[in-house]
Design an enzyme around this catalytic site. Structure first.
Site, PDB file in Angstrom:
ATOM      1  N   LYS A  77       3.763  11.724 -11.266  1.00 37.46           N
ATOM      2  CA  LYS A  77       2.921  10.904 -12.146  1.00 37.46           C
ATOM      3  C   LYS A  77       3.599   9.545 -12.343  1.00 37.46           C
ATOM      4  O   LYS A  77       4.782   9.495 -12.712  1.00 37.46           O
ATOM      5  CB  LYS A  77       2.730  11.580 -13.505  1.00 37.46           C
ATOM      6  CG  LYS A  77       1.683  12.671 -13.483  1.00 37.46           C
ATOM      7  CD  LYS A  77       1.381  13.161 -14.893  1.00 37.46           C
ATOM      8  CE  LYS A  77       0.322  14.249 -14.883  1.00 37.46           C
ATOM      9  NZ  LYS A  77       0.104  14.811 -16.231  1.00 37.46           N
ATOM     10  N   ARG A 109       0.821  -1.237   0.000  1.00 42.64           N
ATOM     11  CA  ARG A 109       0.000   0.000   0.000  1.00 42.64           C
ATOM     12  C   ARG A 109       0.846   1.275   0.000  1.00 42.64           C
ATOM     13  O   ARG A 109       0.391   2.335   0.424  1.00 42.64           O
ATOM     14  CB  ARG A 109      -0.978   0.019   1.176  1.00 42.64           C
ATOM     15  CG  ARG A 109      -1.974  -1.120   1.126  1.00 42.64           C
ATOM     16  CD  ARG A 109      -3.247  -0.789   1.865  1.00 42.64           C
ATOM     17  NE  ARG A 109      -4.200  -1.877   1.717  1.00 42.64           N
ATOM     18  CZ  ARG A 109      -4.298  -2.900   2.568  1.00 42.64           C
ATOM     19  NH1 ARG A 109      -3.528  -2.963   3.629  1.00 42.64           N
ATOM     20  NH2 ARG A 109      -5.168  -3.850   2.366  1.00 42.64           N
ATOM     21  N   HIS A 145       0.971  12.799 -28.807  1.00 37.78           N
ATOM     22  CA  HIS A 145       0.546  11.430 -28.476  1.00 37.78           C
ATOM     23  C   HIS A 145      -0.090  10.750 -29.679  1.00 37.78           C
ATOM     24  O   HIS A 145       0.094   9.542 -29.886  1.00 37.78           O
ATOM     25  CB  HIS A 145      -0.450  11.442 -27.315  1.00 37.78           C
ATOM     26  CG  HIS A 145       0.215  11.486 -25.964  1.00 37.78           C
ATOM     27  ND1 HIS A 145      -0.424  11.903 -24.837  1.00 37.78           N
ATOM     28  CD2 HIS A 145       1.471  11.155 -25.581  1.00 37.78           C
ATOM     29  CE1 HIS A 145       0.404  11.834 -23.808  1.00 37.78           C
ATOM     30  NE2 HIS A 145       1.566  11.400 -24.236  1.00 37.78           N
ATOM     31  N   ASN A 172       0.874  19.848 -20.847  1.00 34.81           N
ATOM     32  CA  ASN A 172       0.560  18.993 -21.995  1.00 34.81           C
ATOM     33  C   ASN A 172       0.698  19.725 -23.326  1.00 34.81           C
ATOM     34  O   ASN A 172       0.295  19.197 -24.362  1.00 34.81           O
ATOM     35  CB  ASN A 172      -0.864  18.444 -21.851  1.00 34.81           C
ATOM     36  CG  ASN A 172      -0.966  17.496 -20.672  1.00 34.81           C
ATOM     37  OD1 ASN A 172      -0.133  16.626 -20.508  1.00 34.81           O
ATOM     38  ND2 ASN A 172      -1.986  17.692 -19.837  1.00 34.81           N
ATOM     39  N   HIS A 227       1.382  17.815 -26.423  1.00 37.57           N
ATOM     40  CA  HIS A 227       1.207  16.397 -26.132  1.00 37.57           C
ATOM     41  C   HIS A 227      -0.025  15.776 -26.797  1.00 37.57           C
ATOM     42  O   HIS A 227       0.005  14.586 -27.090  1.00 37.57           O
ATOM     43  CB  HIS A 227       1.166  16.159 -24.617  1.00 37.57           C
ATOM     44  CG  HIS A 227       2.539  16.161 -23.997  1.00 37.57           C
ATOM     45  ND1 HIS A 227       3.345  17.280 -23.981  1.00 37.57           N
ATOM     46  CD2 HIS A 227       3.249  15.184 -23.390  1.00 37.57           C
ATOM     47  CE1 HIS A 227       4.481  16.983 -23.383  1.00 37.57           C
ATOM     48  NE2 HIS A 227       4.455  15.722 -23.010  1.00 37.57           N
ATOM     49  N   HIS A 249       9.528  10.174 -27.854  1.00 32.03           N
ATOM     50  CA  HIS A 249       8.485  10.988 -27.198  1.00 32.03           C
ATOM     51  C   HIS A 249       8.787  12.482 -27.348  1.00 32.03           C
ATOM     52  O   HIS A 249       7.907  13.272 -27.714  1.00 32.03           O
ATOM     53  CB  HIS A 249       8.364  10.593 -25.717  1.00 32.03           C
ATOM     54  CG  HIS A 249       7.406  11.463 -24.962  1.00 32.03           C
ATOM     55  ND1 HIS A 249       6.042  11.431 -25.180  1.00 32.03           N
ATOM     56  CD2 HIS A 249       7.607  12.421 -24.013  1.00 32.03           C
ATOM     57  CE1 HIS A 249       5.444  12.318 -24.395  1.00 32.03           C
ATOM     58  NE2 HIS A 249       6.371  12.940 -23.680  1.00 32.03           N
ATOM     59  N   GLU A 308      11.266  18.970 -24.078  1.00 33.65           N
ATOM     60  CA  GLU A 308      10.457  19.235 -22.873  1.00 33.65           C
ATOM     61  C   GLU A 308      10.929  20.528 -22.190  1.00 33.65           C
ATOM     62  O   GLU A 308      10.147  21.191 -21.512  1.00 33.65           O
ATOM     63  CB  GLU A 308      10.525  18.054 -21.891  1.00 33.65           C
ATOM     64  CG  GLU A 308       9.912  16.757 -22.422  1.00 33.65           C
ATOM     65  CD  GLU A 308       8.376  16.683 -22.291  1.00 33.65           C
ATOM     66  OE1 GLU A 308       7.744  17.679 -21.909  1.00 33.65           O
ATOM     67  OE2 GLU A 308       7.822  15.607 -22.599  1.00 33.65           O
ATOM     68  N   GLU A 335      -3.463  18.128 -11.446  1.00 34.72           N
ATOM     69  CA  GLU A 335      -3.847  18.545 -12.803  1.00 34.72           C
ATOM     70  C   GLU A 335      -5.330  18.905 -12.933  1.00 34.72           C
ATOM     71  O   GLU A 335      -6.017  18.456 -13.838  1.00 34.72           O
ATOM     72  CB  GLU A 335      -3.463  17.463 -13.824  1.00 34.72           C
ATOM     73  CG  GLU A 335      -3.347  18.007 -15.228  1.00 34.72           C
ATOM     74  CD  GLU A 335      -2.777  17.007 -16.222  1.00 34.72           C
ATOM     75  OE1 GLU A 335      -1.708  16.432 -15.934  1.00 34.72           O
ATOM     76  OE2 GLU A 335      -3.393  16.809 -17.271  1.00 34.72           O
ATOM     77  N   LYS A 364       8.778  23.570 -13.500  1.00 31.18           N
ATOM     78  CA  LYS A 364       7.817  22.477 -13.301  1.00 31.18           C
ATOM     79  C   LYS A 364       7.433  22.380 -11.827  1.00 31.18           C
ATOM     80  O   LYS A 364       6.255  22.162 -11.494  1.00 31.18           O
ATOM     81  CB  LYS A 364       8.376  21.152 -13.813  1.00 31.18           C
ATOM     82  CG  LYS A 364       7.377  20.039 -13.560  1.00 31.18           C
ATOM     83  CD  LYS A 364       7.449  18.864 -14.459  1.00 31.18           C
ATOM     84  CE  LYS A 364       6.275  17.926 -14.145  1.00 31.18           C
ATOM     85  NZ  LYS A 364       6.353  16.658 -14.805  1.00 31.18           N
ATOM     86  N   ARG A 389      -1.609  22.753 -14.252  1.00 31.82           N
ATOM     87  CA  ARG A 389      -0.705  21.656 -14.642  1.00 31.82           C
ATOM     88  C   ARG A 389      -1.034  21.111 -16.029  1.00 31.82           C
ATOM     89  O   ARG A 389      -0.161  20.576 -16.721  1.00 31.82           O
ATOM     90  CB  ARG A 389      -0.735  20.533 -13.590  1.00 31.82           C
ATOM     91  CG  ARG A 389       0.290  19.441 -13.880  1.00 31.82           C
ATOM     92  CD  ARG A 389       0.540  18.511 -12.720  1.00 31.82           C
ATOM     93  NE  ARG A 389       1.534  17.518 -13.095  1.00 31.82           N
ATOM     94  CZ  ARG A 389       2.077  16.633 -12.280  1.00 31.82           C
ATOM     95  NH1 ARG A 389       1.740  16.620 -11.008  1.00 31.82           N
ATOM     96  NH2 ARG A 389       2.972  15.760 -12.712  1.00 31.82           N
TER      97      ARG A 389
END
Ligand code: GLY
Length: 374
Positions: free
Chosen positions: A148, A126, A257, A250, A253, A271, A190, A242, A232, A246
């Site tokens: 993330k 956990r 993506h 993206n 992105h 990426h 990035e 987010e 960041k 935040r």
């Protein structure tokens, strides 16, 4: 900040705040902080075969210097590990090492290792403490900071995961020396993103110094990394999960993506290259919708090109890409809300916002013009 200097930044999240130690030699500098998270005098560390061959001996020495035994778990490289079966294998190994809730699991690698090990750390017993030691430029400036973690499923990338903040991030630029130039440029995308979405002054600095940082000026690279992480960290501190600002991270992105998904994840399109092409596309769309000055778009793509990055759909590696195939993927983007596409678009260089796209036919026509008649 000059070559060889370190800096410690904080991600301010109340009682879950954590330091990011960055710069050349950060690993040695942060060794005591790492030891403090390892009550059993060992560091359980997930890495991949490529990083292990290049850098594991350095980590082992740093650990020995603070009385820690290194217990590495070495996984094969590649995106395929970010799967239920990769997670299953990793959890079995962590349980076999009898990892306790009170001790930290470290990720020593790029985004794949960080996302996978971070998710395992979030769910084993956990939740255990987590240390990020990113070894790619992309992971140092983006994925290792902010908590993330995720795996992929056939339905899409990063669809199963958790927010699980690390207790410590160590971004040592010395490990970047072995990074292939293409990977380094991709990670740099990035950094450009951070500037392009909210920091025009940083973009000016990158325009002046970014290509020198990429071609070997360590001091400039350290400064670019530190400024990106600081940017960041500020965003994550304001909006950890987010719900607001935040989402601007993206930028590039949604289009990116879609390109990655069409190219497959086998290295035809990295990426960061997808993010660069996606950013160029977002800026071109901003100009098309008369939201953003054309000069800003021109400046952005000139800079991307100078740094060896694609600037749009027509020159992104792994193509050709078609507008209709991209639209299929964009319609299923996980950032969409109530069936409306949510894109990050520019008002100017250094000023992005969330744009709700209702005119899907208009977007498809724009993409068709960008991709060419295939
Ligand atoms: N990579 C985007 C974020 O951390 O939110």
């Amino acid at each position: 900040m000059s070559a060889g200097q370190r800096q410690t930044l904080m991600v301010e999240l109340g009682d879950r705040s954590y330091p990011v130690v960055c710069g050349t030699g950060a690993l040695k500098e942060a060794a005591d902080k790492m030891a403090a998270l390892c009550p059993n005098q060992r560091l359980v560390c997930v890495t991949d075969e490529t990083v292990a061959a290049l850098h594991l001996s350095v980590l082992e020495r740093v650990c020995a210097g603070v009385g820690l035994l290194l217990n590495p778990i070495i996984i094969p490289p590649g995106e395929a590990q970010k799967s239920f079966s990769g997670l299953d294998n990793l959890c079995a190994k962590l349980l076999a090492l009898e990892v306790e809730r009170g001790e930290a699991i470290a990720a020593f690698g790029g985004g794949v290792v960080g996302d996978l090990a971070g998710f395992a750390s979030a769910i084993i017993k956990r939740g255990t403490a987590f240390i990020q030691i990113p070894t790619t430029l992309l992971a140092q400036v983006d994925s290792a900071v902010g908590g993330k973690t995720a795996i992929n499923t056939p339905a899409g990338k990063n669809l199963i995961g958790a927010f699980h903040q690390p207790a410590l991030v160590i971004a040592d630029s010395a490990v970047l020396e072995t990074l292939p130039p293409r990977q380094k440029s991709a990670g740099y995308a990035e950094i450009v993103k951070l500037a392009a979405l909210g920091d025009a002054v940083f973009f000016d600095w990158l325009d002046e110094n970014g290509s020198k940082a990429l071609s070997g000026d360590v001091s400039l690279l350290d400064e670019a990394i530190t400024r990106s992480i600081a940017g960041k960290a500020r965003i994550v501190a304001r909006d950890e999960r987010e719900h607001g600002v935040r989402a601007l991270l993206n930028l590039g992105h949604s289009f990116g993506h879609a390109l990655e998904s069409l190219a497959g994840y086998e290295g035809a399109l990295l990426h960061g290259e997808a993010v660069a092409a996606g950013m160029g596309t977002a800026y071109a769309y901003g100009v098309h919708l008369q939201l953003c000055p054309a000069d800003d778009y021109e400046r952005l793509i000139r800079h991307l090109a100078k740094c060896g990055l694609p600037t749009g759909l027509s020159n992104a590696p792994g193509g050709p890409y078609t507008a209709s195939a991209m639209m299929q993927i964009l319609k299923n983007d996980k950032k969409n809300q109530s069936g409306t596409l949510r894109l990050v678009l520019p008002r100017a260089l250094g000023d992005a916002f969330i744009y709700e796209e209702h005119d899907l036919a208009g977007l498809e026509a724009f993409l068709r013009a960008q991709t060419g008649p295939c």
